[in-house]
Write a protein that holds these residues in place. Structure first.
Motif, PDB file in Angstrom:
ATOM      1  N   MET A   1      -2.138   0.401 -21.282  1.00  0.00           N
ATOM      2  CA  MET A   1      -1.488  -0.577 -20.426  1.00  0.00           C
ATOM      3  C   MET A   1      -2.115  -0.505 -19.041  1.00  0.00           C
ATOM      4  N   SER A   2      -2.761  -1.587 -18.607  1.00  0.00           N
ATOM      5  CA  SER A   2      -3.421  -1.608 -17.308  1.00  0.00           C
ATOM      6  C   SER A   2      -2.423  -2.000 -16.234  1.00  0.00           C
ATOM      7  N   VAL A   3      -2.307  -1.163 -15.203  1.00  0.00           N
ATOM      8  CA  VAL A   3      -1.365  -1.402 -14.118  1.00  0.00           C
ATOM      9  C   VAL A   3      -2.131  -1.337 -12.802  1.00  0.00           C
ATOM     10  N   ASP A   4      -2.148  -2.448 -12.059  1.00  0.00           N
ATOM     11  CA  ASP A   4      -2.873  -2.459 -10.787  1.00  0.00           C
ATOM     12  C   ASP A   4      -1.979  -2.900  -9.638  1.00  0.00           C
ATOM     13  N   ARG A   5      -0.680  -2.716  -9.814  1.00  0.00           N
ATOM     14  CA  ARG A   5       0.284  -3.032  -8.759  1.00  0.00           C
ATOM     15  C   ARG A   5       1.443  -2.045  -8.879  1.00  0.00           C
ATOM     16  N   PRO A   6       2.324  -1.968  -7.870  1.00  0.00           N
ATOM     17  CA  PRO A   6       3.397  -0.970  -7.918  1.00  0.00           C
ATOM     18  C   PRO A   6       4.211  -1.045  -9.203  1.00  0.00           C
ATOM     19  N   ALA A   7       4.383   0.106  -9.832  1.00  0.00           N
ATOM     20  CA  ALA A   7       5.163   0.216 -11.055  1.00  0.00           C
ATOM     21  C   ALA A   7       5.659   1.638 -11.162  1.00  0.00           C
ATOM     22  N   PHE A   8       6.620   1.863 -12.048  1.00  0.00           N
ATOM     23  CA  PHE A   8       7.049   3.225 -12.313  1.00  0.00           C
ATOM     24  C   PHE A   8       7.408   3.333 -13.783  1.00  0.00           C
ATOM     25  N   VAL A   9       7.402   4.556 -14.289  1.00  0.00           N
ATOM     26  CA  VAL A   9       7.726   4.766 -15.695  1.00  0.00           C
ATOM     27  C   VAL A   9       8.797   5.833 -15.807  1.00  0.00           C
ATOM     28  N   GLY A  10       9.572   5.741 -16.859  1.00  0.00           N
ATOM     29  CA  GLY A  10      10.577   6.740 -17.167  1.00  0.00           C
ATOM     30  C   GLY A  10      10.492   7.088 -18.635  1.00  0.00           C
ATOM     31  N   MET A  11      10.879   8.292 -18.983  1.00  0.00           N
ATOM     32  CA  MET A  11      10.851   8.711 -20.388  1.00  0.00           C
ATOM     33  C   MET A  11      11.692   9.966 -20.538  1.00  0.00           C
ATOM     34  N   ARG A  12      12.125  10.218 -21.749  1.00  0.00           N
ATOM     35  CA  ARG A  12      12.773  11.488 -22.058  1.00  0.00           C
ATOM     36  C   ARG A  12      12.424  11.870 -23.490  1.00  0.00           C
ATOM     37  N   GLY A  13      12.560  13.142 -23.785  1.00  0.00           N
ATOM     38  CA  GLY A  13      12.184  13.615 -25.113  1.00  0.00           C
ATOM     39  C   GLY A  13      10.747  14.087 -25.114  1.00  0.00           C
ATOM     40  N   ASN A  14      10.044  13.782 -26.195  1.00  0.00           N
ATOM     41  CA  ASN A  14       8.643  14.188 -26.363  1.00  0.00           C
ATOM     42  C   ASN A  14       7.755  12.954 -26.305  1.00  0.00           C
ATOM     43  N   VAL A  15       6.917  12.881 -25.278  1.00  0.00           N
ATOM     44  CA  VAL A  15       6.065  11.714 -25.067  1.00  0.00           C
ATOM     45  C   VAL A  15       4.649  12.178 -24.731  1.00  0.00           C
ATOM     46  N   ASP A  16       3.675  11.655 -25.465  1.00  0.00           N
ATOM     47  CA  ASP A  16       2.265  11.928 -25.186  1.00  0.00           C
ATOM     48  C   ASP A  16       1.672  10.731 -24.463  1.00  0.00           C
ATOM     49  N   LEU A  17       1.104  10.970 -23.279  1.00  0.00           N
ATOM     50  CA  LEU A  17       0.531   9.895 -22.473  1.00  0.00           C
ATOM     51  C   LEU A  17      -0.971  10.100 -22.311  1.00  0.00           C
ATOM     52  N   GLN A  18      -1.686   8.994 -22.326  1.00  0.00           N
ATOM     53  CA  GLN A  18      -3.123   9.001 -22.122  1.00  0.00           C
ATOM     54  C   GLN A  18      -3.422   8.104 -20.928  1.00  0.00           C
ATOM     55  N   PHE A  19      -3.777   8.738 -19.800  1.00  0.00           N
ATOM     56  CA  PHE A  19      -4.046   8.013 -18.562  1.00  0.00           C
ATOM     57  C   PHE A  19      -5.544   7.836 -18.360  1.00  0.00           C
ATOM     58  N   VAL A  20      -5.918   6.731 -17.733  1.00  0.00           N
ATOM     59  CA  VAL A  20      -7.260   6.550 -17.192  1.00  0.00           C
ATOM     60  C   VAL A  20      -7.082   6.143 -15.733  1.00  0.00           C
ATOM     61  N   GLU A  21      -7.613   6.963 -14.812  1.00  0.00           N
ATOM     62  CA  GLU A  21      -7.552   6.666 -13.381  1.00  0.00           C
ATOM     63  C   GLU A  21      -8.978   6.474 -12.862  1.00  0.00           C
ATOM     64  N   PRO A  22      -9.429   5.231 -12.677  1.00  0.00           N
ATOM     65  CA  PRO A  22     -10.793   5.006 -12.171  1.00  0.00           C
ATOM     66  C   PRO A  22     -11.015   5.589 -10.776  1.00  0.00           C
ATOM     67  N   ARG A  23      -9.932   5.718 -10.013  1.00  0.00           N
ATOM     68  CA  ARG A  23     -10.019   6.374  -8.706  1.00  0.00           C
ATOM     69  C   ARG A  23      -8.735   7.188  -8.502  1.00  0.00           C
ATOM     70  N   GLY A  24      -8.797   8.112  -7.586  1.00  0.00           N
ATOM     71  CA  GLY A  24      -7.663   8.994  -7.383  1.00  0.00           C
ATOM     72  C   GLY A  24      -6.442   8.265  -6.864  1.00  0.00           C
ATOM     73  N   SER A  25      -5.287   8.885  -7.037  1.00  0.00           N
ATOM     74  CA  SER A  25      -4.048   8.288  -6.556  1.00  0.00           C
ATOM     75  C   SER A  25      -3.101   9.389  -6.108  1.00  0.00           C
ATOM     76  N   LEU A  26      -2.060   8.989  -5.417  1.00  0.00           N
ATOM     77  CA  LEU A  26      -1.005   9.910  -4.990  1.00  0.00           C
ATOM     78  C   LEU A  26       0.275   9.480  -5.685  1.00  0.00           C
ATOM     79  N   HIS A  27       0.802  10.339  -6.549  1.00  0.00           N
ATOM     80  CA  HIS A  27       2.005   9.948  -7.278  1.00  0.00           C
ATOM     81  C   HIS A  27       2.992  11.108  -7.370  1.00  0.00           C
ATOM     82  N   ALA A  28       4.230  10.739  -7.647  1.00  0.00           N
ATOM     83  CA  ALA A  28       5.317  11.716  -7.726  1.00  0.00           C
ATOM     84  C   ALA A  28       5.850  11.779  -9.144  1.00  0.00           C
ATOM     85  N   ILE A  29       6.209  12.989  -9.561  1.00  0.00           N
ATOM     86  CA  ILE A  29       6.807  13.227 -10.870  1.00  0.00           C
ATOM     87  C   ILE A  29       8.156  13.907 -10.641  1.00  0.00           C
TER      88      ILE A  29
END
Length: 318
Positions: free
Chosen positions: A92-120
């Motif tokens: 899923m390509s995201v190029d504007r403000p967004a956020f995600v939520g999840m619970r349980g067991n989730v495997d994520l595959q990220f691609v970051e073409p450039r660095g970012s500052l994010h909170a978990i």
């Protein structure tokens, strides 16, 4: 700028890295596996604050591919601190403000073409259900209301600054609970006003994510062999075209480039151990490179140094 204005304290842990080889072992502890896309001027930093029933982690990332396995029974919320970013999550390509939520067991595959500052924000067992998550073991993306997101960012940064400048407030139960309550209420509002994000692409099918995992396992098991796309596709039970589409959707690059990147990082992982039994040639061949000129050219292009220098540095001879 955020990390420049923070100092470690009894309430705030800050770890900075300017060396990918030092960063990767720490990352493994969090069940994450990064493949940097650019090592020029590498740096990353992570700040962590523990509140009574949740943990805040802010990460300055770098251009990379990263697999993360979240095992969070009570939930995780991830959002960007800055607006200027470009990331793909499970295709899923995201190029504007967004956020995600999840619970349980989730495997994520990220691609970051450039660095970012994010909170978990990782939620603990002491929190009551706030009805943020509908379905366990599933990624839930949202487009936030701009004001609600700005408030969450402001509150999060404020807690980090408080932990840095006045750590005693985080160690006093009533003050810590008040700070936590302000954060939870801000996230409540962000979920309440959020909507399904408008994205450039769609979430990759589970089949594509499964194919990429099969590729990773195959490459790891056949590290010393030349890997041909036709053989790989046959092993996965799909066409070469489907395999290429899966890698492009999930990893954001061609199948050929991805395979070479995996092999190069495997070779580097062996070189940085500095074993006396390892040579550059044996390491290259052990990872599927049988043309030393090609290996030397690709290694230098990716890591900005020769393989022999990596090995010498690992042995303390550089």
């Amino acid at each position: 700028m955020l990390f420049k204005n923070l100092a470690p304290s009894p309430a705030l842990s800050i770890i900075r890295f300017s060396d990918i080889d030092a960063f990767r072992p720490v990352e493994f502890v969090a069940d994450a596996r990064s493949v940097p896309l650019n090592l020029a001027n590498f740096h990353t930093a992570r700040a962590t604050v523990q509140l009574p029933c949740c943990q805040i982690t802010v990460l300055r990332s770098f251009p990379r591919i990263v697999d993360v396995s979240y095992r969070a029974a009570h939930g995780v919320v991830i959002f960007q601190i800055e607006d200027d970013y470009d990331v793909a999550v499970n295709g899923m390509s995201v190029d504007r403000p967004a956020f995600v939520g999840m619970r349980g067991n989730v495997d994520l595959q990220f691609v970051e073409p450039r660095g970012s500052l994010h909170a978990i924000i990782t939620l603990g067992a002491g929190l009551r259900d706030r009805e943020w998550f509908d379905t366990p073991d599933r990624l839930c993306p949202f487009m936030p209301d701009p004001e609600a997101l700005a408030t969450v960012r402001f509150v999060t940064i404020g807690i980090l600054q408080t932990a840095s400048a006045r750590p005693e407030l985080l160690q006093e139960p009533r003050s810590a609970l008040a700070l936590q309550e302000g954060l939870l209420l801000a996230i409540d509002d962000m979920f309440r006003s959020g909507r399904t994000p408008e994205v450039a692409g769609k979430i990759a099918s589970r089949g594509y994510c499964r194919l990429v995992r099969m590729i990773d396992e195959y490459v790891a098991f056949h590290a010393a062999s030349a890997i041909y796309s036709a053989d790989l596709a046959e092993q996965c039970g799909v066409s070469v075209r489907t395999l290429g589409t899966a890698v492009a959707s999930v990893r954001g690059m061609s199948l050929h480039r991805y395979l070479r990147l995996k092999q190069l990082w495997s070779a580097r992982a062996q070189l940085v151990k500095g074993s006396d039994a390892i040579t550059v040639t044996s390491c290259a061949r052990a990872n599927g490179f049988h043309h030393m000129g090609e290996f030397a050219r690709l290694y230098r292009a990716v890591f900005h140094e020769t393989a022999s220098r990596t090995l010498a540095r690992a042995r303390g001879a550089d």
